[in-house]
Design an enzyme around this catalytic site. Structure first.
Site, PDB file in Angstrom:
ATOM      1  N   ILE A   7       0.795  -1.236  -0.201  1.00  0.00           N
ATOM      2  CA  ILE A   7       0.145  -0.023  -0.064  1.00  0.00           C
ATOM      3  C   ILE A   7       0.884   1.351  -0.003  1.00  0.00           C
ATOM      4  CG2 ILE A   7      -1.905   1.109   1.305  1.00  0.00           C
ATOM      5  CD1 ILE A   7      -2.544  -1.388   2.521  1.00  0.00           C
ATOM      6  N   ASP A   8       0.674   2.087  -0.837  1.00  0.00           N
ATOM      7  CA  ASP A   8       1.112   3.449  -0.895  1.00  0.00           C
ATOM      8  C   ASP A   8       0.945   4.394  -0.094  1.00  0.00           C
ATOM      9  OD1 ASP A   8       2.736   5.713  -2.232  1.00  0.00           O
ATOM     10  OD2 ASP A   8       0.595   6.301  -2.961  1.00  0.00           O
ATOM     11  N   LEU A   9       1.498   5.241   0.692  1.00  0.00           N
ATOM     12  CA  LEU A   9       1.142   6.177   1.748  1.00  0.00           C
ATOM     13  C   LEU A   9       0.553   7.476   1.255  1.00  0.00           C
ATOM     14  CD1 LEU A   9       1.430   7.070   4.612  1.00  0.00           C
ATOM     15  CD2 LEU A   9       3.889   7.669   4.398  1.00  0.00           C
ATOM     16  N   ASP A  10       1.363   8.524   0.611  1.00  0.00           N
ATOM     17  CA  ASP A  10       0.920   9.668   0.246  1.00  0.00           C
ATOM     18  C   ASP A  10      -0.334   9.467  -0.844  1.00  0.00           C
ATOM     19  OD1 ASP A  10       2.673  10.643   2.077  1.00  0.00           O
ATOM     20  OD2 ASP A  10       4.209  11.254   0.334  1.00  0.00           O
ATOM     21  N   VAL A 165      -1.758  -1.058  -3.853  1.00  0.00           N
ATOM     22  CA  VAL A 165      -2.953  -0.296  -4.132  1.00  0.00           C
ATOM     23  C   VAL A 165      -2.004   1.100  -3.898  1.00  0.00           C
ATOM     24  CG1 VAL A 165      -4.739   0.381  -2.506  1.00  0.00           C
ATOM     25  CG2 VAL A 165      -4.219  -1.825  -2.614  1.00  0.00           C
TER      26      VAL A 165
END
Length: 222
Positions: A7-10, A165
């Site tokens: 999963i991406d953060l920003d 994601v």
């Protein structure tokens, strides 16, 4: 069968707009390249930051001016900008549900790991993840494809059992480069045109939609 979710953060877990754009303006002003407050800098959220600063400055990536702007950015971001951030709705609840269902969760962000760790701990999201993977301050692994490849290697994961994601084309294209399916979130910083061109396996309007979409993807590939 999907077992692991990267999963991406920003733009996916949190909205970092205020901290990132404010710190970028600070770093640019510090080297004498002030950016008007009316200039939209949202596009810099997601891609490798030094490349975006170089683009604003109209210089090469390895130009000293881009490096100085990046150092100025970090000067502010590491103290203040980190926490000028907001968790998107239902993120914690959704992560908890995914973990309870047996998925192994990993963060895959172009942001330096040292910052990502602090942000996720600050917002009490860190415990949901097996490990937080980001880039190095040197710039290593800011490319999402290289980062995903590194995670697969480090964790000994099978790409067909993983899902990425994220909100930008870099997430989708990086996943495809590694033989992995992806889901794009539409509430982040990737435009509709950008995401349509990248062609993720699915698009979702809220993070909680993962709870319905992931089982549906699994049933299609079963």
């Amino acid at each position: 069968m999907i077992k692991n979710i990267l999963i991406d953060l920003d733009g996916t877990l949190t909205d970092p707009k205020v901290g990132i754009t404010g710190s970028a303006r600070y770093g640019l002003a510090k080297i004498g390249h002030a950016v008007d407050e009316n200039t939209n800098l949202d596009w810099i959220i997601g891609p490798p930051l030094k490349a975006s600063l170089a683009k604003i400055l109209n210089v090469a990536l390895d130009d000293e001016l881009a490096e100085q702007a990046l150092l100025g950015y970090r000067e502010r971001f590491s103290v203040t900008g980190l926490f000028e951030n907001e968790v998107y709705p239902q993120v914690a609840e959704t992560l908890a549900a995914l973990k309870q269902q047996g998925y192994k969760l990993f963060v895959a962000t172009a942001k330096p790991t040292v910052y990502a760790q602090q942000i996720l701990e600050h917002f009490a999201l860190a415990p949901f993840f097996c490990k937080i993977y980001g880039s190095e301050l040197s710039g290593e692994r800011t490319n999402k494809g290289e980062l995903i490849a590194y995670i697969l290697e480090q964790e000994q994961l099978i790409a067909a059992e993983c899902l990425m994601v994220g909100d930008r084309e870099y997430d989708i294209l990086g996943a495809r480069r590694n033989g992995m399916d992806s889901i794009a979130v539409t509430y982040g910083y990737g435009s509709a045109e950008e995401l349509a061109h990248a062609q993720p396996k699915a698009q979702i309007q809220s993070f909680a939609d993962l709870l319905q979409v992931i089982p549906a993807l699994c049933s299609k590939t079963a």
